[in-house]
Design an enzyme around this catalytic site. Sequence first.
Site, PDB file in Angstrom:
ATOM      1  N   ASP A 154      97.290  74.900 166.193  1.00  0.00           N
ATOM      2  CA  ASP A 154      97.259  73.612 166.379  1.00  0.00           C
ATOM      3  C   ASP A 154      98.626  72.937 166.569  1.00  0.00           C
ATOM      4  O   ASP A 154      99.654  73.148 166.116  1.00  0.00           O
ATOM      5  CB  ASP A 154      97.053  73.239 164.802  1.00  0.00           C
ATOM      6  CG  ASP A 154      96.619  71.997 164.304  1.00  0.00           C
ATOM      7  OD1 ASP A 154      96.652  71.063 165.510  1.00  0.00           O
ATOM      8  OD2 ASP A 154      96.137  71.526 163.348  1.00  0.00           O
ATOM      9  N   ASP A 212      90.240  64.476 164.178  1.00  0.00           N
ATOM     10  CA  ASP A 212      89.734  65.207 162.858  1.00  0.00           C
ATOM     11  C   ASP A 212      88.582  64.675 162.326  1.00  0.00           C
ATOM     12  O   ASP A 212      88.115  63.393 162.462  1.00  0.00           O
ATOM     13  CB  ASP A 212      90.722  65.231 161.570  1.00  0.00           C
ATOM     14  CG  ASP A 212      91.814  66.153 161.827  1.00  0.00           C
ATOM     15  OD1 ASP A 212      92.022  66.507 163.201  1.00  0.00           O
ATOM     16  OD2 ASP A 212      92.453  66.522 161.001  1.00  0.00           O
TER      17      ASP A 212
HETATM   18  C1  GLA Z   1      95.066  68.922 161.915  1.00  0.00           C
HETATM   19  C2  GLA Z   1      93.886  69.630 162.460  1.00  0.00           C
HETATM   20  C3  GLA Z   1      92.976  70.016 161.092  1.00  0.00           C
HETATM   21  C4  GLA Z   1      93.683  70.927 160.082  1.00  0.00           C
HETATM   22  C5  GLA Z   1      94.738  70.220 159.731  1.00  0.00           C
HETATM   23  C6  GLA Z   1      95.696  70.985 158.862  1.00  0.00           C
HETATM   24  O1  GLA Z   1      94.895  67.700 161.541  1.00  0.00           O
HETATM   25  O2  GLA Z   1      93.246  69.158 163.258  1.00  0.00           O
HETATM   26  O3  GLA Z   1      91.849  70.477 161.594  1.00  0.00           O
HETATM   27  O4  GLA Z   1      93.802  71.908 160.620  1.00  0.00           O
HETATM   28  O5  GLA Z   1      95.893  69.711 160.930  1.00  0.00           O
HETATM   29  O6  GLA Z   1      97.146  70.533 158.555  1.00  0.00           O
END
Ligand code: GLA
Length: 387
Positions: A154, A212
């Site tokens: 990520d 998200d």
């Molecule tokens: C980002 C990702 C999410 C999750 C969070 C965790 O927002 O897009 O899917 O993994 O980080 O902190």
Amino acid sequence: MIHRLVSNVVRASFMVAGLGLLAGLAFAEGNAPAQTPPMGWNSWNHFACKVTEADVRSAADAIVSTGMKSAGYIYVNIDDCWQGKRDEQGVIHPNEKFPDMKGLSDYVHTKGLRLGIYSSPGPKTCAGYEGSLGHEALDAQTYARWGIDYLKYDYCSFQGDVPAQMAAYKKMHEALAKTGRPIVFSLCQYGMDRVWGWGPSVGGNLWRTTGDISDNYDRMAYLGFGQNGLERFAAPGHWNDPDMLEVGNGKMSKDEYRTHMSLWCLLAAPLLAGNDLSKMTPETLAILTNSEVIALDQDPLGIQGHRVAQEGQLEVWVKPLADGSKAVGLFNRGESMMPVTAYFRDVGVGDTASVRDLWEKNDLGVFKSRFTAQVPTHGVVLIKVKP
Ligand code: GLA
């Protein structure tokens, strides 16, 4: 009733099927993972940063006991917030919520499931935990030693231009490959910089195409229906990822969750349940495990569906399947029940075709030139059309 768009279904089908075939051949010797979109569970949408080893164990237990494993859900993925400190050698250790990562992975493996984990190419993860920058090789070795089968990587605190970003993802891909363990590599950078164009070249098996998701119809619909146009970038081993499922988290209606699941399956999207599996209602379980709906997602051709017709809030989406039939979603994004028509010329079947309702598992009969259904607000009628 529905204004037709110029349909490229057939041409796109051949193109993407060809790509899929090439990808399949290229990886055949390498034991390549993710030949169909990965299915499993991820801790983030429900547990977020509170996730513990006990939550992950009980998710693994529930996947087996509820029948989700038999339906195809295999990966049990820990998202952010498992990380502790690095020792003097730079080796990452889990925090106190995950006292025994190898023990957890053994537990998950004895159930015939696979364990996933999470890190960042930056110095810190999105929740501020230890990232992998400068420790890629060591982290990959640690994951392999623990028996990890899936890594979500990520972006978070990473900084750099696109070539730097690509190099960072590739670096971890190569580190994972070096361990000799097949580990699914999930890129998460929210769909920036047309990642679908370069995701495969840095070893990505899937890449987030969006920001998200949240447990909210408007957000889910915005992300899911927004995938139209990306279909040519999906193929076996390489999937567009519009984020994890919210089915069962409680803030959408049954019709909205059916829309969510139908759309993700038409999109050949990864199916990572994001609810608390130990406390599922029968309705949630039925939405997550309908075998005929999941079969669309897992179809071996690996063609991502796309929109073939739209009129206002009504949309028709089509996904070509390996048996020559077409999966068709009749969606109503509006605020009242509406009739939606799928014209067979848009669907790409001949003038006469048989229709089966996949949610109801019910043959509806043989139709000529079109199929019309009453579709509830924010709902879907999902059918299989066989010439
Ligand atoms: C980002 C990702 C999410 C999750 C969070 C965790 O927002 O897009 O899917 O993994 O980080 O902190």
